[in-house]
Design an enzyme around this catalytic site. Structure first.
Site, PDB file in Angstrom:
ATOM      1  N   ARG A  66       0.796  -1.238   0.000  1.00 31.52           N
ATOM      2  CA  ARG A  66       0.000   0.000   0.000  1.00 31.52           C
ATOM      3  C   ARG A  66       0.824   1.282   0.000  1.00 31.52           C
ATOM      4  O   ARG A  66       0.352   2.319  -0.412  1.00 31.52           O
ATOM      5  CB  ARG A  66      -0.895   0.039   1.241  1.00 31.52           C
ATOM      6  N   ASP A 203       7.849 -23.947   4.186  1.00 34.59           N
ATOM      7  CA  ASP A 203       8.319 -24.108   5.561  1.00 34.59           C
ATOM      8  C   ASP A 203       9.823 -23.955   5.430  1.00 34.59           C
ATOM      9  O   ASP A 203      10.505 -24.868   4.941  1.00 34.59           O
ATOM     10  CB  ASP A 203       7.957 -25.492   6.105  1.00 34.59           C
ATOM     11  N   HIS A 204      10.353 -22.809   5.843  1.00 35.38           N
ATOM     12  CA  HIS A 204      11.736 -22.522   5.471  1.00 35.38           C
ATOM     13  C   HIS A 204      12.731 -23.495   6.088  1.00 35.38           C
ATOM     14  O   HIS A 204      13.849 -23.621   5.620  1.00 35.38           O
ATOM     15  CB  HIS A 204      12.103 -21.057   5.777  1.00 35.38           C
ATOM     16  N   LYS A 208      16.843 -25.578   4.667  1.00 37.48           N
ATOM     17  CA  LYS A 208      18.150 -25.583   5.335  1.00 37.48           C
ATOM     18  C   LYS A 208      18.949 -26.803   4.887  1.00 37.48           C
ATOM     19  O   LYS A 208      18.407 -27.908   4.804  1.00 37.48           O
ATOM     20  CB  LYS A 208      17.966 -25.624   6.864  1.00 37.48           C
ATOM     21  N   GLU A 242      14.823 -21.068  21.160  1.00 35.02           N
ATOM     22  CA  GLU A 242      15.188 -19.702  20.774  1.00 35.02           C
ATOM     23  C   GLU A 242      15.646 -18.970  22.028  1.00 35.02           C
ATOM     24  O   GLU A 242      15.055 -19.143  23.100  1.00 35.02           O
ATOM     25  CB  GLU A 242      13.983 -18.978  20.191  1.00 35.02           C
ATOM     26  N   ASP A 261       3.222 -22.033  16.213  1.00 39.44           N
ATOM     27  CA  ASP A 261       4.294 -21.302  15.545  1.00 39.44           C
ATOM     28  C   ASP A 261       5.474 -22.208  15.177  1.00 39.44           C
ATOM     29  O   ASP A 261       6.140 -21.970  14.178  1.00 39.44           O
ATOM     30  CB  ASP A 261       4.777 -20.180  16.485  1.00 39.44           C
ATOM     31  N   HIS A 266       7.633 -26.655  11.702  1.00 42.10           N
ATOM     32  CA  HIS A 266       9.052 -27.033  11.651  1.00 42.10           C
ATOM     33  C   HIS A 266       9.348 -28.386  12.321  1.00 42.10           C
ATOM     34  O   HIS A 266      10.018 -29.237  11.753  1.00 42.10           O
ATOM     35  CB  HIS A 266       9.925 -25.963  12.319  1.00 42.10           C
ATOM     36  N   LYS A 366      10.727 -20.205  23.766  1.00 40.18           N
ATOM     37  CA  LYS A 366      11.388 -18.902  23.659  1.00 40.18           C
ATOM     38  C   LYS A 366      12.057 -18.570  24.988  1.00 40.18           C
ATOM     39  O   LYS A 366      11.668 -19.104  26.025  1.00 40.18           O
ATOM     40  CB  LYS A 366      10.335 -17.835  23.338  1.00 40.18           C
TER      41      LYS A 366
HETATM   42  N1  LIG Z   1       9.188 -11.645   8.956  1.00 34.91           N
HETATM   43  C1  LIG Z   1       9.638 -12.869   9.048  1.00 34.91           C
HETATM   44  O1  LIG Z   1      10.798 -13.141   9.370  1.00 34.91           O
HETATM   45  C2  LIG Z   1       8.723 -14.020   8.723  1.00 34.91           C
HETATM   46  C3  LIG Z   1       9.210 -15.331   8.910  1.00 34.91           C
HETATM   47  C4  LIG Z   1       8.394 -16.398   8.572  1.00 34.91           C
HETATM   48  C5  LIG Z   1       7.130 -16.156   8.077  1.00 34.91           C
HETATM   49  N2  LIG Z   1       6.668 -14.879   7.925  1.00 34.91           N
HETATM   50  C6  LIG Z   1       5.324 -14.677   7.373  1.00 34.91           C
HETATM   51  O2  LIG Z   1       5.407 -13.841   6.225  1.00 34.91           O
HETATM   52  C7  LIG Z   1       4.272 -13.004   6.144  1.00 34.91           C
HETATM   53  C8  LIG Z   1       4.709 -11.560   6.086  1.00 34.91           C
HETATM   54  O3  LIG Z   1       5.404 -11.233   7.254  1.00 34.91           O
HETATM   55  P1  LIG Z   1       6.112  -9.829   7.481  1.00 34.91           P
HETATM   56  O4  LIG Z   1       6.830  -9.948   8.762  1.00 34.91           O
HETATM   57  O5  LIG Z   1       6.849  -9.404   6.278  1.00 34.91           O
HETATM   58  O6  LIG Z   1       4.842  -8.871   7.677  1.00 34.91           O
HETATM   59  P2  LIG Z   1       4.807  -7.270   7.726  1.00 34.91           P
HETATM   60  O7  LIG Z   1       6.173  -6.715   7.959  1.00 34.91           O
HETATM   61  O8  LIG Z   1       3.704  -6.908   8.635  1.00 34.91           O
HETATM   62  O9  LIG Z   1       4.392  -6.882   6.235  1.00 34.91           O
HETATM   63  C9  LIG Z   1       3.086  -7.004   5.766  1.00 34.91           C
HETATM   64  C10 LIG Z   1       3.031  -6.504   4.339  1.00 34.91           C
HETATM   65  O10 LIG Z   1       1.699  -6.646   3.851  1.00 34.91           O
HETATM   66  C11 LIG Z   1       1.281  -5.404   3.299  1.00 34.91           C
HETATM   67  N3  LIG Z   1      -0.161  -5.252   3.495  1.00 34.91           N
HETATM   68  C12 LIG Z   1      -0.880  -5.555   4.617  1.00 34.91           C
HETATM   69  N4  LIG Z   1      -2.193  -5.336   4.377  1.00 34.91           N
HETATM   70  C13 LIG Z   1      -2.285  -4.904   3.097  1.00 34.91           C
HETATM   71  C14 LIG Z   1      -3.366  -4.545   2.257  1.00 34.91           C
HETATM   72  N5  LIG Z   1      -4.637  -4.592   2.687  1.00 34.91           N
HETATM   73  N6  LIG Z   1      -3.112  -4.187   1.002  1.00 34.91           N
HETATM   74  C15 LIG Z   1      -1.832  -4.134   0.529  1.00 34.91           C
HETATM   75  N7  LIG Z   1      -0.752  -4.466   1.279  1.00 34.91           N
HETATM   76  C16 LIG Z   1      -0.992  -4.840   2.543  1.00 34.91           C
HETATM   77  C17 LIG Z   1       2.059  -4.350   4.033  1.00 34.91           C
HETATM   78  O11 LIG Z   1       2.155  -3.246   3.177  1.00 34.91           O
HETATM   79  P3  LIG Z   1       1.906  -1.712   3.640  1.00 34.91           P
HETATM   80  O12 LIG Z   1       2.449  -1.623   5.030  1.00 34.91           O
HETATM   81  O13 LIG Z   1       2.665  -0.942   2.621  1.00 34.91           O
HETATM   82  O14 LIG Z   1       0.458  -1.532   3.580  1.00 34.91           O
HETATM   83  C18 LIG Z   1       3.415  -5.038   4.179  1.00 34.91           C
HETATM   84  O15 LIG Z   1       4.125  -4.933   2.962  1.00 34.91           O
HETATM   85  C19 LIG Z   1       3.413 -13.358   7.363  1.00 34.91           C
HETATM   86  O16 LIG Z   1       2.470 -14.317   6.976  1.00 34.91           O
HETATM   87  C20 LIG Z   1       4.398 -13.960   8.326  1.00 34.91           C
HETATM   88  O17 LIG Z   1       3.787 -14.862   9.212  1.00 34.91           O
HETATM   89  C21 LIG Z   1       7.449 -13.818   8.240  1.00 34.91           C
END
Ligand SMILES: NC(=O)c1ccc[n+]([C@@H]2O[C@H](COP(=O)([O-])OP(=O)(O)OC[C@H]3O[C@@H](n4cnc5c(N)ncnc54)[C@H](OP(=O)(O)O)[C@@H]3O)[C@@H](O)[C@H]2O)c1
Length: 515
Positions: A66, A203-204, A208, A242, A261, A266, A366
């Site tokens: 967005r 599932d990352h 590995k 962790e 989680d 995993h 954790k």
């Molecule tokens: N971060 C990690 O290390 C990690 C690890 C494993 C799995 N995951 C999974 O990966 C996914 C993403 O995680 P994240 O940590 O990257 O999340 P995040 O930082 O909260 O990012 C969410 C993204 O979605 C976008 N978004 C949310 N609602 C939206 C909407 N209605 N329209 C358009 N864009 C929208 C946000 O864009 P704007 O803010 O620009 O709106 C942002 O780019 C999740 O399912 C999480 O469980 C993450």
């Protein structure tokens, strides 16, 4: 006479390693492109693939989110992400500029039909300009609540099928559902729009190196597999600990907990790789057929048995390596009387010919003293009458430990005579990835993104696998909500979890490994 070609084509390792294949040109659309995952993991992984010349010519990325950014702002953000997170250090300016040429940004909301119409035009334009041939990967790096809207919109805009004979695939991040019912519903939504071979549930852990090495270790060596069953193995321990608390993810974590989680995905994946039968081929379906058989053979833990087979915990304040950690209930985003578990330990039995009677102990938590992931296979002890004059417990059981992080490798503990003394002491034989091969392992996301582009789903979770795993986890949650004692902080941050988890093992005459 043996036909050499047919032997080679059936050699699982030769087939499975897929050395050096490069995917066809394609575009990756990242939904959630302004988020943490994109800049910390996905784009650094893509950049490293570019660095190693594993990406196809014309490879393009469209970031969808967005925030009101233009292409240049988006590229700058990604560049800082690569600088901060790439395993290869800071970016090479020449390489970055050719990699970044293929990156663009599309501003839109997930429920905005107009944005998908623009996406469709952009994809067609890239097919023409960069020769991507109608090949697409859609990556859902978004909050899980957005998955169904995006899937629906992709279907409604005809984006689940490619023009020009190309291919379309979709990668779905974890969490995949929060219980059996929601996982089934998400699968139904996906499969109303895509076919199963188009769907890559990530599932990352499966990306590995050491996790992939479990199969190589088991099935490319003659000496372990004859010992890999109830006759020789006493029990198996799988630990993913962790050392951090929930940090700034309190809001997300409080709705999830350690069982959802970590264990559902995993640890269940590690368990199925360790316990599976040899597949008939190293291909996506043959490997996943065997993994799902393991999950289906796990004896269910019914809600009224939960306290007997599962221990849960929640950390209070404390410190890890001198770093103070706030108690879980005082973390931002966490409810003051939260019942969410930050630690879980459980005992599972696999009701198969190979594993009958062998307990598999799983634990994850954790704010524990160290960040460790390992699988330890503990073998039965020998009859000790030969060494009757030695102190009790002088002979420790052999343990094969597969270490996934932080030091990837394998160790085998054996008993050895102490020089000059009538004593036996355990020693370890060590294999470490770092020292044996002298090269850094690729990041999990590098391998997984490449495999998806190559159309290889072996390291992704199939529909039946994810549902089989939830069918083990969901009754445990039901047991917790329907009656057992309320959870309160029961371990100090920096300790190895609640005392009840140690008692749980002692009741079986065993102890957790000290890591
Ligand atoms: N971060 C990690 O290390 C990690 C690890 C494993 C799995 N995951 C999974 O990966 C996914 C993403 O995680 P994240 O940590 O990257 O999340 P995040 O930082 O909260 O990012 C969410 C993204 O979605 C976008 N978004 C949310 N609602 C939206 C909407 N209605 N329209 C358009 N864009 C929208 C946000 O864009 P704007 O803010 O620009 O709106 C942002 O780019 C999740 O399912 C999480 O469980 C993450």
């Amino acid at each position: 006479m043996r036909n050499e070609n047919s032997v080679l084509s059936h050699n699982p390792l030769r087939h499975g390693l897929r050395i050096g294949r490069t995917p066809e040109p394609c575009t990756m659309v990242i939904f959630g492109a302004s988020g943490d995952l994109t800049s910390r993991k996905l784009v650094p992984a893509l950049y490293n693939l570019a660095r190693e010349r594993r990406l196809p010519g014309g490879f393009s990325v469209i970031g969808f989110a967005r925030r009101p950014w233009d292409d240049a702002q988006f590229r700058d953000l990604l560049r800082s992400g690569v600088n901060a997170n790439s395993r290869n250090g800071s970016v090479d300016p020449a390489l970055w500029s050719s990699f970044a040429e293929g990156i663009s940004y599309l501003q839109g909301s997930f429920d905005e039909a107009q944005a998908y119409a623009k996406l469709s035009e952009r994809l067609a334009e890239l097919d023409a300009r960069r020769g991507t041939g109608g090949n697409r990967v859609f990556y859902l790096a978004t909050p899980p609540e957005s998955y169904s809207e995006i899937i629906h919109q992709l279907g409604a805009h005809g984006l689940s099928r490619s023009p020009n004979g190309g291919w379309t695939r979709i990668i779905v991040e974890k969490p995949f559902g929060r219980d059996l019912m929601s996982a089934r519903e998400l699968n139904n939504q996906l499969l109303a729009v895509f076919d199963e071979p188009q769907v890559y549930r990530i599932d990352h852990y499966l990306g590995k190196e050491t996790v992939q090495n479990i199969l190589i270790f088991r099935f490319a060596n003659g000496i372990f597999e004859p010992l890999w069953d109830r006759r020789a193995v006493d029990h198996v321990q799988i630990t993913v600990s962790e050392s951090i608390g929930v940090e700034d993810r309190g809001g997300y974590y409080d709705r999830s907990g350690a069982l959802r989680d970590m264990i559902q995905n995993h640890l269940m994946q590690l368990l199925s790789l360790v316990a599976m039968e040899p597949p008939v081929a190293y291909d996506a379906d043959a490997v996943r057929d065997e993994k799902v058989k393991v999950l289906r053979a796990i004896r269910p833990i019914y809600p009224n048995e939960v306290d007997h087979y599962v221990i849960r915990g929640q950390y209070g304040s404390g410190s890890v390596s001198g770093r103070p950690i706030t108690g879980y209930r005082d973390e931002r985003g966490v409810a003051s009387g939260s019942q969410t578990e930050t630690y879980v330990a459980l005992k599972l039995f696999i009701e198969s010919w190979r594993w009958a009677g062998v307990p598999f102990y799983l634990r994850s938590g954790k704010a524990l003293p160290r960040r460790v992931s390992e699988i330890a296979v503990q073998f039965k002890t020998v009859p000790t009458m030969l060494f009757a004059d030695m102190p009790l417990n002088a002979i420790e059981p052999n343990v094969l430990a597969i270490k996934i992080q932080p030091d990837e490798g394998i160790t085998l503990k054996v008993g050895s005579k102490v020089p000059g003394q009538q004593q036996i002491r355990p020693v370890t034989m060590d294999f470490r990835y770092g020292t044996s091969f002298g090269v850094a392992s690729p990041e999990a996301y590098e391998r997984l993104l490449l495999d998806c582009m190559l159309g290889d789903g072996t390291l992704f979770t199939r529909r039946d696998e994810v549902e089989a795993s939830w069918s083990i986890i969901t009754p445990i949650h039901q047991g917790w909500t329907s009656g057992s004692a309320l959870l309160s902080p029961n371990y100090e941050a920096g300790s190895w979890g609640p005392a009840a988890a140690d008692e749980f093992m002692l009741r079986d005459g065993r102890t957790w490994r000290r890591l």
